[in-house]
Design a protein around this motif. Sequence first.
Motif, PDB file in Angstrom:
ATOM      1  N   ARG A  23       0.712  -1.103  -0.027  1.00  0.00           N
ATOM      2  CA  ARG A  23      -0.017  -0.188  -0.100  1.00  0.00           C
ATOM      3  C   ARG A  23       0.820   1.240   0.029  1.00  0.00           C
ATOM      4  NH1 ARG A  23      -2.980   1.972   3.219  1.00  0.00           N
ATOM      5  NH2 ARG A  23      -4.964   2.294   2.079  1.00  0.00           N
ATOM      6  N   GLN A  24       2.037   1.310   0.858  1.00  0.00           N
ATOM      7  CA  GLN A  24       2.798   2.471   0.986  1.00  0.00           C
ATOM      8  C   GLN A  24       3.603   2.508  -0.373  1.00  0.00           C
ATOM      9  OE1 GLN A  24       2.484   4.713   3.424  1.00  0.00           O
ATOM     10  NE2 GLN A  24       0.873   3.327   4.117  1.00  0.00           N
ATOM     11  N   LEU A  27       0.996   4.267  -2.678  1.00  0.00           N
ATOM     12  CA  LEU A  27       0.841   5.598  -2.368  1.00  0.00           C
ATOM     13  C   LEU A  27       1.948   6.415  -2.848  1.00  0.00           C
ATOM     14  CD1 LEU A  27      -0.889   5.283   1.046  1.00  0.00           C
ATOM     15  CD2 LEU A  27      -1.846   6.279  -0.909  1.00  0.00           C
ATOM     16  N   ASP A  28       3.107   6.080  -2.542  1.00  0.00           N
ATOM     17  CA  ASP A  28       4.170   6.720  -2.924  1.00  0.00           C
ATOM     18  C   ASP A  28       4.489   7.014  -4.433  1.00  0.00           C
ATOM     19  OD1 ASP A  28       5.049   6.907  -0.276  1.00  0.00           O
ATOM     20  OD2 ASP A  28       6.639   5.414  -0.423  1.00  0.00           O
ATOM     21  N   GLU A  31       1.604   9.360  -5.314  1.00  0.00           N
ATOM     22  CA  GLU A  31       1.961  10.618  -5.040  1.00  0.00           C
ATOM     23  C   GLU A  31       2.853  11.590  -6.112  1.00  0.00           C
ATOM     24  OE1 GLU A  31       2.817  13.308  -1.040  1.00  0.00           O
ATOM     25  OE2 GLU A  31       4.226  11.666  -1.234  1.00  0.00           O
ATOM     26  N   PHE A  62      -7.144   0.076  -3.374  1.00  0.00           N
ATOM     27  CA  PHE A  62      -7.804   1.430  -3.276  1.00  0.00           C
ATOM     28  C   PHE A  62      -9.141   1.493  -4.194  1.00  0.00           C
ATOM     29  CE2 PHE A  62      -3.122   1.500  -2.534  1.00  0.00           C
ATOM     30  CZ  PHE A  62      -3.232   2.334  -1.491  1.00  0.00           C
ATOM     31  N   LEU A  68      -7.652   5.831  -4.887  1.00  0.00           N
ATOM     32  CA  LEU A  68      -6.242   5.962  -4.445  1.00  0.00           C
ATOM     33  C   LEU A  68      -5.990   7.403  -4.473  1.00  0.00           C
ATOM     34  CD1 LEU A  68      -3.490   5.076  -4.406  1.00  0.00           C
ATOM     35  CD2 LEU A  68      -3.398   5.248  -6.854  1.00  0.00           C
ATOM     36  N   ALA A  71      -7.240   8.327  -0.732  1.00  0.00           N
ATOM     37  CA  ALA A  71      -6.260   7.789   0.267  1.00  0.00           C
ATOM     38  C   ALA A  71      -5.091   8.814   0.283  1.00  0.00           C
ATOM     39  CB  ALA A  71      -5.644   6.493  -0.241  1.00  0.00           C
ATOM     40  N   MET A  72      -4.642   9.547  -0.804  1.00  0.00           N
ATOM     41  CA  MET A  72      -3.647  10.420  -0.826  1.00  0.00           C
ATOM     42  C   MET A  72      -4.017  11.565   0.126  1.00  0.00           C
ATOM     43  SD  MET A  72      -2.202  10.007  -4.611  1.00  0.00           S
ATOM     44  CE  MET A  72      -1.522  11.420  -4.403  1.00  0.00           C
ATOM     45  N   ARG A  75      -3.822  10.742   3.651  1.00  0.00           N
ATOM     46  CA  ARG A  75      -2.213  10.896   3.934  1.00  0.00           C
ATOM     47  C   ARG A  75      -1.813  12.227   4.332  1.00  0.00           C
ATOM     48  NH1 ARG A  75       2.420   8.703   0.062  1.00  0.00           N
ATOM     49  NH2 ARG A  75       3.459   6.819   1.428  1.00  0.00           N
TER      50      ARG A  75
END
Length: 217
Positions: A23-24, A27-28, A31, A62, A68, A71-72, A75
């Motif tokens: 997941r991380q 997400l990275d 981004e 997501f 997604l 979720a960002m 974050r």
Amino acid sequence: MPSSKPRRSPKPQERQRDPERTRQLILDAAEAEFAAHGFQGARTAAIAARAGVNQQLISYYFDGKEGLHQAMSQRWEERRRNLVPPETPLPEQLRRYALEARHNPDGVRLMAWGGLEYTGPASDPDHVPRAKMLEHSVEELRALQAEGRLPAELDPSTLVVMLMAAAMAPTTLPHVIEGVCRTDPRAPEFIDHYADQVALLVELLGRGGDSARDSAG
């Protein structure tokens, strides 16, 4: 004409192998992709390639590109709460936001893209929480006005918007900075200096009433 192969769902072992790390990674990668191309221009295939994962995992974790993006946003809200807790004085808030151009440049670019792609509340479901996070800053400016330390003619709400725009300038106006300041707008030394200047501006605004009273005295 042969039919195209159906898209493969991620295998159970792919879903279960260190899911939080996966997941991380996504997400990275998201981004970076959203920061480079905005929501409209970003592609889930590119995000998966950046993360080094099966594209289907984006849907699995997501529920697609929209999920997604949400979720960002969550974050970023967590980062903001740690960056500027409610008790943080306004000059320090602006200094820390300006320093994000050095510490979290993709996050600032995402904020800028959100404005460029904004077509109304329906296009940005997070606009209400984002506005609420600045209410404390507006109230702080109103308190300064009540104390006579900020000119009554200033509208605290629009002033907060102006100050946020100033804090984001190293990201949104790098060409202007390079032309006017004759320096690299991405240089850590300049960003540190610029952040201090933004904070000083707010401090001087807050001293406006005191200066006026001193002059009158």
